[in-house]
Design an enzyme around this catalytic site. Structure first.
Site, short mmCIF file in Angstrom:
data_model
loop_
_atom_site.label_atom_id
_atom_site.label_comp_id
_atom_site.label_asym_id
_atom_site.label_seq_id
_atom_site.Cartn_x
_atom_site.Cartn_y
_atom_site.Cartn_z
CB CYS A 75 -4.26 6.48 -5.57
SG CYS A 75 -3.61 6.22 -3.94
CG HIS A 95 -3.14 2.48 -2.89
ND1 HIS A 95 -2.36 1.34 -2.93
CD2 HIS A 95 -2.28 3.52 -2.69
CE1 HIS A 95 -1.09 1.68 -2.78
NE2 HIS A 95 -1.02 2.99 -2.63
CG HIS A 97 0.45 2.62 2.03
ND1 HIS A 97 1.07 3.83 2.23
CD2 HIS A 97 0.12 2.60 0.71
CE1 HIS A 97 1.12 4.51 1.10
NE2 HIS A 97 0.55 3.78 0.16
CD GLU A 118 -14.34 -22.61 3.33
OE1 GLU A 118 -15.55 -22.55 3.04
OE2 GLU A 118 -13.60 -23.55 2.98
CG HIS A 173 3.56 1.49 -2.86
ND1 HIS A 173 3.70 2.35 -3.94
CD2 HIS A 173 2.51 1.98 -2.16
CE1 HIS A 173 2.80 3.30 -3.86
NE2 HIS A 173 2.05 3.10 -2.80
#
Length: 207
Positions: A75, A95, A97, A118, A173
């Site tokens: 990443c 990040h 998954h 909420e 992804h």
């Protein structure tokens, strides 16, 4: 300020416990000055240790491998793009998954949207305040690519089109979430994943 390496390890354990980063998937980055601290590639999140965190020098585009020669997460190019943006205050990117994110990326077309919940109040509006529960949270969706760095053009485009967004979904992804601090990014991830889980369950219950 706590050591970014310790914070990343804590977030990695949280991500594992919440099934946001199964296997060795996903990644976390924290920016501290000109240094980006990034979770290593190929290590299970619950086993990640402080000495394995990679330190990336953004001035020189060089990095110090983690213990055992570990390289930064795949990443990394996307993290660095977000950290370097002058028009956005980003100190942490997470990040995941998450299955909720993957399912929502297939349930919705161009963006995930939800309102009248909420938990929406935990997320930023982009106007210096948080959203109200009656407002609509919108998270853009981009298509996946063979390599994470190939997502860069679409990430840049979507940030331009959604300047208030704090997240983007990648179809089939996962999810990228960013915040000014690690604490804020954590809150955003927790809240978005909750809302996505709610959306998946509401769809299943025809609500």
């Amino acid at each position: 300020m706590s050591d970014p390496r310790d914070t990343i390890c804590s977030l990695c354990r949280l991500a594992y416990a919440n099934n946001w980063m199964p296997g060795t998937g996903g990644g976390i980055g924290i920016c501290d000055g000109h240094t980006a601290y990034i979770s290593p590639s190929g290590i299970e999140k619950e086993l990640t240790t402080k000495d394995q965190i990679v330190a990336y020098d953004m001035n020189n585009d060089t990095y110090e491998c983690g213990a055992g020669g570990l390289r930064p997460s795949a990443c990394t190019p996307l993290f660095l793009e977000l950290f370097r943006r002058q028009d956005m205050d980003i100190g942490c990117v997470i990040h995941t998954h998450s299955l909720n994110a993957v399912l929502c990326s297939m349930m919705y077309d161009a963006e995930f949207s939800i309102s009248n919940m909420e938990q929406i109040k935990a997320l930023p509006s982009g106007e210096g305040r948080n959203l109200r529960n009656v407002e609509t949270l919108r998270i853009p969706i981009i298509e996946n690519a063979p390599e994470e760095q190939d997502l860069m053009p679409e990430l840049k485009r979507i940030i331009s089109e959604y300047p208030a967004a704090c997240a983007v979904l990648v179809r089939r992804h996962g999810l990228f979430v960013w915040g000014a601090t690690a604490k804020k990014a954590k809150i955003y991830v927790e809240s978005i994943d909750y809302l996505m889980e709610a959306a998946v369950k509401m769809r299943g219950l025809a609500l």
